[in-house]
Enzyme design. Structure first.
Site, PDB file in Angstrom:
ATOM      1  N   CYS A  48      33.232  70.188 -44.825  1.00  0.00           N
ATOM      2  CA  CYS A  48      33.946  68.903 -44.868  1.00  0.00           C
ATOM      3  C   CYS A  48      34.739  68.746 -43.584  1.00  0.00           C
ATOM      4  CB  CYS A  48      34.867  68.930 -46.078  1.00  0.00           C
ATOM      5  SG  CYS A  48      36.058  67.590 -46.193  1.00  0.00           S
ATOM      6  N   HIS A  49      35.031  67.507 -43.201  1.00  0.00           N
ATOM      7  CA  HIS A  49      35.813  67.306 -41.979  1.00  0.00           C
ATOM      8  C   HIS A  49      37.180  67.979 -42.059  1.00  0.00           C
ATOM      9  CE1 HIS A  49      36.283  64.993 -38.143  1.00  0.00           C
ATOM     10  NE2 HIS A  49      37.484  65.489 -38.343  1.00  0.00           N
ATOM     11  N   THR A  50      37.690  68.161 -43.249  1.00  0.00           N
ATOM     12  CA  THR A  50      38.997  68.811 -43.387  1.00  0.00           C
ATOM     13  C   THR A  50      38.943  70.277 -42.974  1.00  0.00           C
ATOM     14  OG1 THR A  50      39.505  67.275 -45.172  1.00  0.00           O
ATOM     15  CG2 THR A  50      40.944  69.194 -44.958  1.00  0.00           C
ATOM     16  N   HIS A  70      35.956  74.636 -48.831  1.00  0.00           N
ATOM     17  CA  HIS A  70      36.534  74.139 -50.091  1.00  0.00           C
ATOM     18  C   HIS A  70      35.575  73.212 -50.840  1.00  0.00           C
ATOM     19  CE1 HIS A  70      37.410  71.050 -47.110  1.00  0.00           C
ATOM     20  NE2 HIS A  70      37.494  70.196 -48.094  1.00  0.00           N
ATOM     21  N   GLU A  71      34.302  73.303 -50.485  1.00  0.00           N
ATOM     22  CA  GLU A  71      33.303  72.414 -51.120  1.00  0.00           C
ATOM     23  C   GLU A  71      32.132  73.292 -51.568  1.00  0.00           C
ATOM     24  OE1 GLU A  71      31.231  69.293 -48.654  1.00  0.00           O
ATOM     25  OE2 GLU A  71      32.642  67.962 -49.700  1.00  0.00           O
ATOM     26  N   CYS A 100      46.361  72.313 -64.455  1.00  0.00           N
ATOM     27  CA  CYS A 100      46.950  73.301 -65.373  1.00  0.00           C
ATOM     28  C   CYS A 100      47.229  72.738 -66.755  1.00  0.00           C
ATOM     29  CB  CYS A 100      48.243  73.857 -64.765  1.00  0.00           C
ATOM     30  SG  CYS A 100      49.628  72.697 -64.773  1.00  0.00           S
ATOM     31  N   CYS A 103      52.053  71.176 -66.040  1.00  0.00           N
ATOM     32  CA  CYS A 103      53.078  70.659 -65.124  1.00  0.00           C
ATOM     33  C   CYS A 103      53.283  69.167 -65.327  1.00  0.00           C
ATOM     34  CB  CYS A 103      52.689  70.953 -63.679  1.00  0.00           C
ATOM     35  SG  CYS A 103      51.368  69.932 -63.016  1.00  0.00           S
ATOM     36  N   CYS A 106      50.289  67.060 -64.225  1.00  0.00           N
ATOM     37  CA  CYS A 106      49.150  67.072 -65.142  1.00  0.00           C
ATOM     38  C   CYS A 106      49.457  66.283 -66.415  1.00  0.00           C
ATOM     39  CB  CYS A 106      48.779  68.507 -65.493  1.00  0.00           C
ATOM     40  SG  CYS A 106      47.921  69.369 -64.154  1.00  0.00           S
ATOM     41  N   CYS A 114      48.127  68.199 -59.489  1.00  0.00           N
ATOM     42  CA  CYS A 114      48.726  69.342 -60.187  1.00  0.00           C
ATOM     43  C   CYS A 114      49.584  70.160 -59.222  1.00  0.00           C
ATOM     44  CB  CYS A 114      47.623  70.227 -60.750  1.00  0.00           C
ATOM     45  SG  CYS A 114      48.209  71.777 -61.477  1.00  0.00           S
ATOM     46  N   ARG A 118      50.722  74.786 -55.988  1.00  0.00           N
ATOM     47  CA  ARG A 118      50.574  74.152 -54.678  1.00  0.00           C
ATOM     48  C   ARG A 118      51.354  74.883 -53.589  1.00  0.00           C
ATOM     49  NH1 ARG A 118      49.821  72.860 -50.491  1.00  0.00           N
ATOM     50  NH2 ARG A 118      49.145  70.878 -49.542  1.00  0.00           N
ATOM     51  N   CYS A 177      34.531  68.256 -53.190  1.00  0.00           N
ATOM     52  CA  CYS A 177      35.417  67.485 -52.315  1.00  0.00           C
ATOM     53  C   CYS A 177      34.925  66.074 -51.996  1.00  0.00           C
ATOM     54  CB  CYS A 177      35.724  68.232 -51.023  1.00  0.00           C
ATOM     55  SG  CYS A 177      36.971  67.384 -50.050  1.00  0.00           S
ATOM     56  N   ARG A 372      26.330  65.621 -44.652  1.00  0.00           N
ATOM     57  CA  ARG A 372      26.775  66.919 -45.153  1.00  0.00           C
ATOM     58  C   ARG A 372      25.700  67.959 -44.847  1.00  0.00           C
ATOM     59  NH1 ARG A 372      31.514  65.865 -45.215  1.00  0.00           N
ATOM     60  NH2 ARG A 372      33.002  66.239 -46.932  1.00  0.00           N
TER      61      ARG A 372
HETATM   62  N1  LIG Z   1      42.094  62.559 -49.191  1.00  0.00           N
HETATM   63  C1  LIG Z   1      41.206  63.460 -49.545  1.00  0.00           C
HETATM   64  O1  LIG Z   1      41.235  63.980 -50.675  1.00  0.00           O
HETATM   65  C2  LIG Z   1      40.114  63.852 -48.600  1.00  0.00           C
HETATM   66  C3  LIG Z   1      40.202  63.493 -47.276  1.00  0.00           C
HETATM   67  N2  LIG Z   1      39.186  63.794 -46.398  1.00  0.00           N
HETATM   68  C4  LIG Z   1      39.304  63.285 -45.042  1.00  0.00           C
HETATM   69  O2  LIG Z   1      38.468  62.134 -44.963  1.00  0.00           O
HETATM   70  C5  LIG Z   1      38.013  61.950 -43.615  1.00  0.00           C
HETATM   71  C6  LIG Z   1      36.494  61.830 -43.586  1.00  0.00           C
HETATM   72  O3  LIG Z   1      35.911  63.048 -43.973  1.00  0.00           O
HETATM   73  P1  LIG Z   1      34.311  63.225 -43.726  1.00  0.00           P
HETATM   74  O4  LIG Z   1      33.578  62.077 -44.318  1.00  0.00           O
HETATM   75  O5  LIG Z   1      33.973  64.607 -44.118  1.00  0.00           O
HETATM   76  O6  LIG Z   1      34.291  63.092 -42.124  1.00  0.00           O
HETATM   77  P2  LIG Z   1      33.080  62.772 -41.117  1.00  0.00           P
HETATM   78  O7  LIG Z   1      33.506  63.338 -39.798  1.00  0.00           O
HETATM   79  O8  LIG Z   1      31.800  63.149 -41.696  1.00  0.00           O
HETATM   80  O9  LIG Z   1      33.107  61.169 -41.032  1.00  0.00           O
HETATM   81  C7  LIG Z   1      34.059  60.457 -40.273  1.00  0.00           C
HETATM   82  C8  LIG Z   1      33.386  59.179 -39.788  1.00  0.00           C
HETATM   83  O10 LIG Z   1      34.356  58.392 -39.097  1.00  0.00           O
HETATM   84  C9  LIG Z   1      33.735  57.813 -37.968  1.00  0.00           C
HETATM   85  N3  LIG Z   1      34.761  57.409 -37.005  1.00  0.00           N
HETATM   86  C10 LIG Z   1      35.423  58.184 -36.118  1.00  0.00           C
HETATM   87  N4  LIG Z   1      36.303  57.442 -35.416  1.00  0.00           N
HETATM   88  C11 LIG Z   1      36.195  56.164 -35.880  1.00  0.00           C
HETATM   89  C12 LIG Z   1      36.828  54.931 -35.574  1.00  0.00           C
HETATM   90  N5  LIG Z   1      37.756  54.848 -34.613  1.00  0.00           N
HETATM   91  N6  LIG Z   1      36.469  53.818 -36.256  1.00  0.00           N
HETATM   92  C13 LIG Z   1      35.511  53.884 -37.214  1.00  0.00           C
HETATM   93  N7  LIG Z   1      34.864  55.010 -37.559  1.00  0.00           N
HETATM   94  C14 LIG Z   1      35.211  56.141 -36.896  1.00  0.00           C
HETATM   95  C15 LIG Z   1      32.778  58.889 -37.465  1.00  0.00           C
HETATM   96  O11 LIG Z   1      31.780  58.333 -36.634  1.00  0.00           O
HETATM   97  C16 LIG Z   1      32.226  59.434 -38.785  1.00  0.00           C
HETATM   98  O12 LIG Z   1      31.082  58.730 -39.178  1.00  0.00           O
HETATM   99  C17 LIG Z   1      38.571  63.138 -42.838  1.00  0.00           C
HETATM  100  O13 LIG Z   1      39.811  62.755 -42.275  1.00  0.00           O
HETATM  101  C18 LIG Z   1      38.822  64.171 -43.933  1.00  0.00           C
HETATM  102  O14 LIG Z   1      39.821  65.106 -43.538  1.00  0.00           O
HETATM  103  C19 LIG Z   1      38.021  64.424 -46.813  1.00  0.00           C
HETATM  104  C20 LIG Z   1      37.894  64.795 -48.137  1.00  0.00           C
HETATM  105  C21 LIG Z   1      38.972  64.603 -49.104  1.00  0.00           C
HETATM  106  N1  LIG Z   2      47.269  70.911 -45.473  1.00  0.00           N
HETATM  107  C1  LIG Z   2      46.921  69.558 -45.091  1.00  0.00           C
HETATM  108  C2  LIG Z   2      46.639  68.715 -46.334  1.00  0.00           C
HETATM  109  C3  LIG Z   2      45.848  67.503 -45.957  1.00  0.00           C
HETATM  110  C4  LIG Z   2      45.432  66.688 -47.162  1.00  0.00           C
HETATM  111  O1  LIG Z   2      45.890  65.611 -47.360  1.00  0.00           O
HETATM  112  N2  LIG Z   2      44.525  67.255 -47.962  1.00  0.00           N
HETATM  113  C5  LIG Z   2      43.926  66.502 -49.063  1.00  0.00           C
HETATM  114  C6  LIG Z   2      42.517  67.004 -49.307  1.00  0.00           C
HETATM  115  S1  LIG Z   2      41.555  66.888 -47.899  1.00  0.00           S
HETATM  116  C7  LIG Z   2      40.105  67.605 -48.434  1.00  0.00           C
HETATM  117  O2  LIG Z   2      39.146  67.598 -47.674  1.00  0.00           O
HETATM  118  C8  LIG Z   2      44.695  66.646 -50.335  1.00  0.00           C
HETATM  119  O3  LIG Z   2      44.127  66.616 -51.423  1.00  0.00           O
HETATM  120  N3  LIG Z   2      45.962  66.775 -50.265  1.00  0.00           N
HETATM  121  C9  LIG Z   2      46.736  66.965 -51.476  1.00  0.00           C
HETATM  122  C10 LIG Z   2      47.564  68.187 -51.298  1.00  0.00           C
HETATM  123  O4  LIG Z   2      48.260  68.567 -52.255  1.00  0.00           O
HETATM  124  O5  LIG Z   2      47.508  68.735 -50.190  1.00  0.00           O
HETATM  125  C11 LIG Z   2      48.034  68.934 -44.263  1.00  0.00           C
HETATM  126  O6  LIG Z   2      49.186  69.292 -44.502  1.00  0.00           O
HETATM  127  O7  LIG Z   2      47.713  68.061 -43.413  1.00  0.00           O
HETATM  128 ZN   LIG Z   3      37.218  68.154 -48.055  1.00  0.00          ZN
HETATM  129 ZN   LIG Z   4      49.316  70.985 -63.362  1.00  0.00          ZN
END
Ligand SMILES: NC(=O)C1=CN([C@@H]2O[C@H](COP(=O)(O)OP(=O)(O)OC[C@H]3O[C@@H](n4cnc5c(N)ncnc54)[C@H](O)[C@@H]3O)[C@@H](O)[C@H]2O)C=CC1
Ligand SMILES: N[C@@H](CCC(=O)N[C@@H](CSC=O)C(=O)NCC(=O)O)C(=O)O
Ligand SMILES: [Zn+2]
Ligand SMILES: [Zn+2]
Length: 377
Positions: A48-50, A70-71, A100, A103, A106, A114, A118, A177, A372
């Site tokens: 994942c990008h993260t 994490h995936e 859990c 908490c 949850c 949760c 954390r 993820c 992916r």
């Molecule tokens: N909030 C959450 O729970 C989660 C957050 N993330 C975050 O989501 C984001 C995307 O993750 P992935 O899809 O795995 O990444 P990825 O790298 O596969 O996709 C990112 C896309 O953004 C595009 N991009 C880059 N700069 C851009 C711009 N200026 N304008 C428009 N498009 C642009 C890229 O060309 C690419 O297609 C990352 O920041 C990742 O850390 C990922 C999983 C869970």
């Molecule tokens: N440690 C990072 C946390 C960044 C973040 O927001 N993580 C997401 C998941 S991203 C998965 O690919 C998230 O679920 N956050 C919830 C949490 O409890 O962290 C930072 O500090 O930037």
């Molecule tokens: Zn992720």
């Molecule tokens: Zn919990």
């Protein structure tokens, strides 16, 4: 009882010794699970990008040396004292947001965050404050409570979802993820309604999963926005109806969108992790009701901004983690949705590689050549 139960397992892992360096293929030692913990044999993992965000040194919680990832998807090898919800042989997906059911998070219907473990998870250790990984005697930190870039990993019992063992682990690992995050961002966080106009910045796995969610919700337009036009073709499969490359415009993209779409979008989603696109996504929303969901992750020191007037005039700015899904309850259902062809997973997989080629997976991601990559042990 497995022959390895209660013993240290030596196995392959990709170790991040320090930030901004390629992962190093090592043989590591994985200690048995302690009380309330589960040791899992990982069979497949996505990248994942993260993972790249942390490896690139952008994560304020990034601690090295560590085992990232994490995936993942795998099979329970052994369980620690008191573990009752899973047993050796169960197919599971590790969860970076646990559940859990005790908490206050949850117990609230308003969040999936949760809080039980954390604090220790953010320090790269298990709930008792210690690590289960060593390499040549040197302790390695855990990552996001999952560490799926190791053939064996140890997670808390509350950080594991038991899933239907008929599902291919090299596909349902994506339910750890990216796919639930995007799909849930549309369905749970935004609550896209039928006929809504939506726009998605970033057509990676997360953004494509948002598109899949928007389509499932019966959205009208689903505008895919990316600076890499090579993402547009695959995005059609997930429900994007039209595309914009911001690089093709002189003026700010939010001005383009507000003009082009009769005042702006009902819902926008930022799946890049860039504070400028976060602002553009918010300001592309329709006055009075437009809602923008931040999914992308930006590092410490990165701050979003907009004129308060944008919010005073009815726009809503919110965010999502793991698509708002309460993890242990939801991931098994998403696996069944995949088995019943209600959601796609295969279509996210553009590359499958042997685990040893993990650095190639990062290269493909950074080059914009993959959606992916699945690594198989
Ligand atoms: N909030 C959450 O729970 C989660 C957050 N993330 C975050 O989501 C984001 C995307 O993750 P992935 O899809 O795995 O990444 P990825 O790298 O596969 O996709 C990112 C896309 O953004 C595009 N991009 C880059 N700069 C851009 C711009 N200026 N304008 C428009 N498009 C642009 C890229 O060309 C690419 O297609 C990352 O920041 C990742 O850390 C990922 C999983 C869970
Ligand atoms: N440690 C990072 C946390 C960044 C973040 O927001 N993580 C997401 C998941 S991203 C998965 O690919 C998230 O679920 N956050 C919830 C949490 O409890 O962290 C930072 O500090 O930037
Ligand atoms: Zn992720
Ligand atoms: Zn919990």
């Amino acid at each position: 009882m497995s022959s390895t139960e209660g013993k240290v397992i030596k196995c392959r892992a990709a170790v991040a010794w320090e930030e901004k360096k390629p992962l190093s293929l090592e043989t590591i030692e994985v200690a048995p699970p302690k009380a309330g913990e589960v040791r899992i044999k990982i069979l497949s993992t996505g990248v994942c990008h993260t993972d790249a965000y942390t490896l690139d040194g952008l994560d304020p919680e990034g601690i090295f040396p560590c085992v990232l990832g994490h995936e993942g998807g795998g099979i329970v090898e052994s369980v620690g004292e008191g573990v009752t919800s899973v047993k050796p042989g169960d197919h599971v997906v590790p969860l970076y947001i646990p559940q859990c059911n005790e908490c206050k998070f949850c117990k609230s219907p308003k969040t999936n965050l949760c809080g039980k473990i954390r604090t220790t998870q953010g320090k790269g250790v298990m709930p008792d404050g210690t690590t289960r990984f060593t390499c040549n005697g040197k302790p390695l930190y855990h990552f996001m409570g999952c560490s799926t870039f190791s053939e064996y990993t140890v997670v808390a019992e509350i950080s594991v979802a038991k899933i239907n063992d008929k599902a291919a682990l090299d596909r349902v690992c994506l339910l750890g993820c990216g796919v639930p995050t995007g799909y849930g961002a549309a369905l749970n966080t935004a609550k896209v309604e039928p006929g809504s106009n939506c726009a998605i910045w970033g057509l990676g796995a997360v953004g494509l999963a948002v598109a899949m969610g928007c389509r499932a919700a019966g959205a009208g337009r689903v505008v895919g926005i990316d600076i890499n036009k090579d993402k547009f073709e695959i995005a059609k499969k997930f429900g994007c109806t039209e595309f914009i490359n911001p690089k093709e415009f002189e003026k700010p993209i939010q001005e383009v969108i507000v003009e082009k779409y009769d005042g702006g979008m009902d819902y926008t989603f930022e799946c890049v992790g860039n504070i400028a696109t976060m602002r553009a996504a918010l300001e592309s929303c329709h006055k009075g009701w437009g809602t923008s969901v931040i999914v992308g992750v930006a590092g410490s020191g990165q701050e979003i901004s907009t004129r308060p007037f944008q919010l005073v005039t009815g726009r809503v700015w919110k965010g999502t983690a793991f698509g708002g899904y309460k993890s242990r309850d939801s991931v098994p259902k998403l696996v069944d949705d995949y088995l019943n062809k209600k959601i796609m997973l295969d279509e996210f997989v553009t590359h499958s590689l042997v685990f040893e080629k993990i650095n190639e997976a990062f290269d493909l991601l950074h080059a914009g050549k993959s959606i992916r990559t699945i690594l198989n042990y």
